[in-house]
Design an enzyme around this catalytic site. Structure first.
Site, PDB file in Angstrom:
ATOM      1  N   GLU A 110       4.291  -0.597   0.151  1.00 46.41           N
ATOM      2  CA  GLU A 110       5.350  -1.396   0.790  1.00 46.41           C
ATOM      3  C   GLU A 110       5.549  -2.694   0.033  1.00 46.41           C
ATOM      4  O   GLU A 110       4.574  -3.359  -0.340  1.00 46.41           O
ATOM      5  CB  GLU A 110       4.999  -1.749   2.242  1.00 46.41           C
ATOM      6  CG  GLU A 110       5.089  -0.597   3.213  1.00 46.41           C
ATOM      7  CD  GLU A 110       4.954  -1.053   4.666  1.00 46.41           C
ATOM      8  OE1 GLU A 110       5.303  -2.209   4.969  1.00 46.41           O
ATOM      9  OE2 GLU A 110       4.488  -0.245   5.483  1.00 46.41           O
ATOM     10  N   GLU A 115      -1.910  -0.150   7.990  1.00 45.04           N
ATOM     11  CA  GLU A 115      -2.286  -1.532   8.288  1.00 45.04           C
ATOM     12  C   GLU A 115      -3.204  -1.678   9.499  1.00 45.04           C
ATOM     13  O   GLU A 115      -2.895  -2.409  10.444  1.00 45.04           O
ATOM     14  CB  GLU A 115      -1.033  -2.403   8.435  1.00 45.04           C
ATOM     15  CG  GLU A 115      -0.254  -2.493   7.138  1.00 45.04           C
ATOM     16  CD  GLU A 115       0.762  -3.626   7.093  1.00 45.04           C
ATOM     17  OE1 GLU A 115       0.950  -4.305   8.110  1.00 45.04           O
ATOM     18  OE2 GLU A 115       1.357  -3.824   6.024  1.00 45.04           O
TER      19      GLU A 115
HETATM   20  C1  BDP Z   1       4.464  -3.991   7.202  1.00 40.49           C
HETATM   21  C2  BDP Z   1       4.415  -2.810   8.140  1.00 40.49           C
HETATM   22  C3  BDP Z   1       5.796  -2.222   8.441  1.00 40.49           C
HETATM   23  C4  BDP Z   1       6.766  -3.349   8.739  1.00 40.49           C
HETATM   24  C5  BDP Z   1       6.840  -4.263   7.549  1.00 40.49           C
HETATM   25  C6  BDP Z   1       7.822  -5.423   7.794  1.00 40.49           C
HETATM   26  O1  BDP Z   1       3.582  -1.787   7.631  1.00 40.49           O
HETATM   27  O2  BDP Z   1       5.703  -1.339   9.511  1.00 40.49           O
HETATM   28  O3  BDP Z   1       8.022  -2.893   9.121  1.00 40.49           O
HETATM   29  O4  BDP Z   1       5.575  -4.827   7.329  1.00 40.49           O
HETATM   30  O5  BDP Z   1       7.392  -6.425   8.355  1.00 40.49           O
HETATM   31  O6  BDP Z   1       3.422  -4.837   7.456  1.00 40.49           O
HETATM   32  O7  BDP Z   1       8.984  -5.291   7.455  1.00 40.49           O
END
Ligand code: BDP
Length: 576
Positions: free
Chosen positions: A486, A399
């Site tokens: 993710e 990111e």
């Molecule tokens: C994403 C990130 C990660 C965060 C996740 C979150 O890559 O590190 O922990 O969001 O907000 O944007 O849980």
């Protein structure tokens, strides 16, 4: 310098690795750089307290949670019998990870230092090591700064707008300390410096090439005890895959005048990986990753690693039917990769470059320095993990903020550098901005997307169509496979609601199931990684109750939430 070479230490007839893990002395303290007066701790620290290594100091030492250093460590040890005279050998101290930066002295003599956590470094100590008691002193500096990677003290406009204490630009606690094994290494001075494996596809299976960088002498290779020459043809049935994680023993020997001068053994899987059209291929056949993003995080240990935790995590992944994980957001411990190789888990190996930003208002050149550091740790990661069967792709960042002119070029440079260092694996970076320039440099799009959580919170009903539209748009734009690196939702363990509402176990399980369904219907989606495997510690923030990110499908102490059970139903049988 063989002892300080990129090769991971091992003990055999020619090499010795002595684990210095255990109880060390520790103290927080000022940066006493001079050799005069009371403040000189290079030869031994005054007033140290016992701490465990590996381990972060933050959750071991009462009151030190938010202390990021500098701090001092001391370990006294005696070299094993037969160490002296060193004769044709070199000695080094090797650190698996010192977060974030370290300076090292042995018996008061400065050996060198290293910047960047989660990657190993070895320092030659042949001139400083002595018979009898040795005093190893390490200064570790975990302080946050804009010119570090990952960066700290970043203006909120260059993060996701979140404010954390300590002031990180990323969503995990900035644990500090000696996080992995520390070893005394003895190796032949004129020995094997490096071994590089590469596997290419071949009609009947694969071709294994072995490149050995060694001092003068005759190099011989054996595979599972039988002599081989490079390249060596391997049958399809002998290849590594999640369904059949076969490992082979490759032994390299260096002889001079018929006398064994050095020896290095690698237990390795043999497999090919490629991107063809919109597919990811393993050993020539399409494969879909299913698994998690995984942090190295546990109570008391902080970011300290232990094989027991790694084994627990990876066995749980296998039990659920996962075949893959991403080492978010930094390279994982080498012993974890041993376990992944053995269990047939495909790993996306990520560099520590999380939260990169490219502010053009940088008067002191922080952006340029961050890029140099990011390139440096990328090279260190590839040098460390390039021989791993389990590592099937490189992630050069997570990111990055792309809203500056130099951003796309910087990401392209990182991707190109990874490909130049290792042409055998796909390269990408995880992004929440798949429409921004830069993504075209990736071989696969790694997409982080949170419909039903950050976007359309509470809207299980629309989350599916939002994800579907996003995936289709990204695929249309790039024409490459997409891995959903993710997605997910926070769930407070023990919190329930019907109908499901945010922060409950039901909501998390339901959202994950729905989004998996959407992704699985699309042939160009080459994988799905739920964020995250287990709950993990974060810095303090208004959106992080108890300073924990609760998106784990396991709790921080690895108890299953409803989502873990749901995944186990969805992912069986665990065949690939
Ligand atoms: C994403 C990130 C990660 C965060 C996740 C979150 O890559 O590190 O922990 O969001 O907000 O944007 O849980």
């Amino acid at each position: 310098m063989s002892a300080a070479s990129p090769l991971r230490p091992q003990t055999n007839a020619c090499r010795l690795a002595v684990d210095l893990s255990g109880t060390w002395l520790f103290r927080l303290g000022d940066d006493v750089g001079d050799d005069s007066g009371d403040g000189d701790w290079h030869g031994g620290i005054a007033g140290g307290i016992p701490v465990g290594v590996p381990g972060s100091w933050n959750d071991q030492v009462p009151g030190a949670r938010d202390e990021l250093g500098p701090a001092w460590y001391e370990r006294r040890f005696e070299p094993p019998p037969g160490t002296f005279p060193l004769a044709g050998r070199e000695a080094a101290i090797r650190f698996g990870s010192a977060s974030y930066a370290a300076s090292v002295w042995l018996n008061g003599q400065f050996l060198g230092g290293h910047e960047g956590g989660q990657l190993p470094f070895a320092l030659d100590c042949s001139g400083a090591l002595r018979d009898g008691e040795n005093v190893l002193v390490v200064q570790v500096d975990g302080r946050l700064a804009r010119d570090r990677v990952p960066p700290g003290l970043v203006p909120p406009g260059d993060t996701h707008g979140r404010v954390f204490h300590p002031d990180v630009s990323y969503d995990f606690f900035p644990f500090a300390g000696l996080h992995r094994r520390v070893e005394l290494v003895l190796a032949p001075r004129d020995g094997i410096r490096d071994v590089r494996l590469e596997t290419t596809a071949d009609d009947a299976g694969a071709l294994l090439s072995v490149r050995v960088d060694a001092a003068d002498g005759d190099v011989t290779l054996t595979l599972d005890g039988a002599p081989i020459a490079s390249p060596h043809r391997v049958d399809a049935s002998a290849l590594w895959s999640p369904a059949s994680p076969r490992l082979h023993l490759l032994e390299v020997e260096l002889r001079r005048d018929g006398v064994l001068a050095d020896r290095y053994a690698l237990r390795t899987g043999i497999r090919t990986v490629a991107v063809a059209g919109d597919q990811l291929l393993l050993n020539g056949a399409p494969v879909r990753l299913r698994g998690f993003g995984r942090h190295e995080d546990f109570a008391v240990l902080g970011r300290g690693t232990t094989p027991a935790l790694a084994a627990r995590d990876l066995l749980l992944m296998r039990q659920l039917g996962a075949n893959s994980f991403r080492t978010a957001h930094y390279p994982c411990d080498e012993e974890t990769l041993d376990i992944a190789d053995r269990l047939g888990l495909m790993v996306i190996a990520e560099t520590p470059a999380v939260g990169l930003y490219f502010g053009d208002d940088d008067p002191d050149g922080d952006t340029a320095r961050r890029q140099e550091l990011a390139l440096g740790s990328l090279a260190e990661l590839i040098a460390r993990d390039r021989n791993r069967a389990c590592v099937i792709a490189w992630s050069v960042a997570n990111e990055p903020r792309m809203d500056y002119p130099g951003a796309a070029a910087a990401l392209r440079e990182l991707c190109d550098r990874a490909r130049a260092l290792d042409g055998s694996r796909p390269v990408s970076y995880a992004t929440d901005l798949p429409d921004a320039a830069g993504v075209e440099a990736a071989d696969i799009v790694f997409l982080n997307s949170y419909p039903g959580w950050y976007r359309y919170p509470g809207r299980l009903d629309v989350a599916e169509s939002v994800l579907g539209d996003t995936l289709d748009r990204v695929y249309r734009r790039h024409g490459k496979p997409v891995i959903l690196t993710e997605f997910g939702a926070d769930a407070m363990p023990g919190s329930h609601a019907d109908p499901p509402s945010m922060w409950t176990e039901e909501y998390q399980a339901e959202l994950i199931e729905r989004l998996l369904r959407v992704a699985d219907r699309r042939s160009y989606v080459a994988g799905t990684h739920v964020w995250a495997f287990a709950d993990f510690a974060t810095a303090q923030a208004d959106h992080r109750p108890q300073s924990v990110n609760f998106k784990g499908v396991f709790t921080r102490d690895r108890r299953p939430k409803l989502a873990a059970r749901r995944l186990r139903e969805l992912w069986q049988p665990a065949d690939a």
